[in-house]
Design an enzyme around this catalytic site. Sequence first.
Site, PDB file in Angstrom:
ATOM      1  N   GLU A 115     123.338  90.961 125.207  1.00 37.68           N
ATOM      2  CA  GLU A 115     124.793  91.362 124.489  1.00 37.68           C
ATOM      3  C   GLU A 115     125.427  91.296 123.471  1.00 37.68           C
ATOM      4  O   GLU A 115     126.003  91.752 122.905  1.00 37.68           O
ATOM      5  CB  GLU A 115     125.225  92.422 125.470  1.00 37.68           C
ATOM      6  CG  GLU A 115     124.281  93.061 126.511  1.00 37.68           C
ATOM      7  CD  GLU A 115     124.528  93.558 127.787  1.00 37.68           C
ATOM      8  OE1 GLU A 115     125.479  93.552 128.503  1.00 37.68           O
ATOM      9  OE2 GLU A 115     123.112  93.793 128.487  1.00 37.68           O
ATOM     10  N   SER A 130     116.066  94.332 134.674  1.00 37.29           N
ATOM     11  CA  SER A 130     115.496  94.849 135.792  1.00 37.29           C
ATOM     12  C   SER A 130     114.842  94.239 137.410  1.00 37.29           C
ATOM     13  O   SER A 130     114.282  94.376 137.881  1.00 37.29           O
ATOM     14  CB  SER A 130     114.551  95.434 135.230  1.00 37.29           C
ATOM     15  OG  SER A 130     115.463  96.395 133.895  1.00 37.29           O
ATOM     16  N   ASN A 188     125.135  88.806 137.178  1.00 36.56           N
ATOM     17  CA  ASN A 188     126.200  89.575 135.624  1.00 36.56           C
ATOM     18  C   ASN A 188     126.902  91.300 136.375  1.00 36.56           C
ATOM     19  O   ASN A 188     125.871  91.941 135.979  1.00 36.56           O
ATOM     20  CB  ASN A 188     125.511  89.718 134.799  1.00 36.56           C
ATOM     21  CG  ASN A 188     126.146  90.154 133.622  1.00 36.56           C
ATOM     22  OD1 ASN A 188     127.489  89.874 133.377  1.00 36.56           O
ATOM     23  ND2 ASN A 188     125.438  89.942 132.486  1.00 36.56           N
ATOM     24  N   LYS A 239     128.709  92.581 134.007  1.00 40.06           N
ATOM     25  CA  LYS A 239     129.658  93.079 132.416  1.00 40.06           C
ATOM     26  C   LYS A 239     130.601  93.913 133.104  1.00 40.06           C
ATOM     27  O   LYS A 239     131.160  93.346 133.242  1.00 40.06           O
ATOM     28  CB  LYS A 239     127.821  94.013 132.283  1.00 40.06           C
ATOM     29  CG  LYS A 239     126.308  93.519 132.781  1.00 40.06           C
ATOM     30  CD  LYS A 239     126.033  94.325 131.870  1.00 40.06           C
ATOM     31  CE  LYS A 239     124.619  93.458 131.852  1.00 40.06           C
ATOM     32  NZ  LYS A 239     122.897  94.080 131.287  1.00 40.06           N
ATOM     33  N   HIS A 248     124.327  85.574 125.816  1.00 37.42           N
ATOM     34  CA  HIS A 248     123.687  87.123 126.498  1.00 37.42           C
ATOM     35  C   HIS A 248     123.129  88.116 125.457  1.00 37.42           C
ATOM     36  O   HIS A 248     124.367  87.944 124.595  1.00 37.42           O
ATOM     37  CB  HIS A 248     124.275  87.358 127.640  1.00 37.42           C
ATOM     38  CG  HIS A 248     124.127  88.501 128.453  1.00 37.42           C
ATOM     39  ND1 HIS A 248     123.807  90.117 127.525  1.00 37.42           N
ATOM     40  CD2 HIS A 248     123.682  89.007 129.625  1.00 37.42           C
ATOM     41  CE1 HIS A 248     122.980  91.318 128.637  1.00 37.42           C
ATOM     42  NE2 HIS A 248     122.748  90.516 129.769  1.00 37.42           N
ATOM     43  N   GLU A 272     115.601  86.135 129.371  1.00 34.74           N
ATOM     44  CA  GLU A 272     115.964  87.288 129.667  1.00 34.74           C
ATOM     45  C   GLU A 272     115.394  88.046 128.715  1.00 34.74           C
ATOM     46  O   GLU A 272     115.754  88.369 127.246  1.00 34.74           O
ATOM     47  CB  GLU A 272     117.555  87.951 129.167  1.00 34.74           C
ATOM     48  CG  GLU A 272     118.007  86.908 130.725  1.00 34.74           C
ATOM     49  CD  GLU A 272     119.216  87.505 131.471  1.00 34.74           C
ATOM     50  OE1 GLU A 272     119.279  88.425 131.886  1.00 34.74           O
ATOM     51  OE2 GLU A 272     119.988  88.461 130.400  1.00 34.74           O
ATOM     52  N   GLY A 293     118.279  96.509 131.856  1.00 34.52           N
ATOM     53  CA  GLY A 293     118.811  97.326 132.135  1.00 34.52           C
ATOM     54  C   GLY A 293     117.992  98.094 131.795  1.00 34.52           C
ATOM     55  O   GLY A 293     118.105 100.168 131.585  1.00 34.52           O
TER      56      GLY A 293
HETATM   57  C1  PEP Z   1     121.051  90.957 132.996  1.00 38.64           C
HETATM   58  O1  PEP Z   1     122.341  91.781 131.793  1.00 38.64           O
HETATM   59  O2  PEP Z   1     121.523  90.046 132.531  1.00 38.64           O
HETATM   60  C2  PEP Z   1     120.406  92.115 132.878  1.00 38.64           C
HETATM   61  C3  PEP Z   1     119.547  91.154 133.648  1.00 38.64           C
HETATM   62  O3  PEP Z   1     120.673  93.081 133.504  1.00 38.64           O
HETATM   63  P1  PEP Z   1     119.810  94.204 133.899  1.00 38.64           P
HETATM   64  O4  PEP Z   1     119.588  93.338 135.630  1.00 38.64           O
HETATM   65  O5  PEP Z   1     120.865  95.468 134.450  1.00 38.64           O
HETATM   66  O6  PEP Z   1     118.227  94.226 133.355  1.00 38.64           O
END
Ligand code: PEP
Length: 251
Positions: free
Chosen positions: A98, A214, A10, A12, A96, A168, A174
């Site tokens: 966000e 992460s 992703n 973003k 997601h 998630e 992040g």
């Molecule tokens: C995400 O936003 O889907 C995600 C998993 O981000 P990150 O890997 O940066 O934690």
Amino acid sequence: MARKKFIAGNWKMNTTADEAAALAKAVAEAVGKVTDVDVAVCPPYVNLPAVAEAIKGSNVKLGAQDLHWEEKGAFTGKISAAMLKSVGVTCVIIGHSEQRQYFGETDETVNKKTKAALAAGLLPIVCVGETLEERESGKMDAVIDRQTRGAFNGISAAEAAKCVVAYEPVWAIGTGKTATSQQANEAHIFIRNILTELFGKDTAGGIRIQYGGSMKPDNAKELLAQSDVDGGLIGGAALKAADFAGIVQPK
Ligand code: PEP
């Protein structure tokens, strides 16, 4: 039941068209011939055509980060499933955290988007996950239960079989904080039990549940070794081809 692992990047709101093409090319060079893992990249909307061109001839699939549930019309700024399909998209991230946190995504809009994606033949990647506050106040199970049932409301078992779920935990996105492999697996089993209630054991046993939060080359192997972790939705580490490749094929 054997489930083929699925790693999706992703991106973003990152990459210009040139940067997206270069990153996609590097990803295709690194993992474009992999056949035992499904791999997708999800660039920003405007870079979908550039990325489609860059991954042509490889096994890397093209994904989008969102869609609107209506087919067409007066919805300024929105993109439909048919539009995504027309530029080669095959999968789409829905719900997601966000989107939920900043852009008013609800369980109801996640459900509408999932239905629209399915109707168009796109593979929905339905995101669920709790915040730190929800986890610490003991609401985690209720939140995941509500989000999962909400996303799949009115969806048949045959349609659910064509979906992917991404667990998630918001506190791990992040932040550099990863759920331990045990925490991740427990959440995945919890989600699969809900899917079993909704759709029966056979269907639920075939639905892939990705972990996101992460995930990096150095923790991917252990996470992906868990019984119910069927892949990853990767944010930050998807922006470097070598890191992304290190998750697709962890050492
Ligand atoms: C995400 O936003 O889907 C995600 C998993 O981000 P990150 O890997 O940066 O934690």
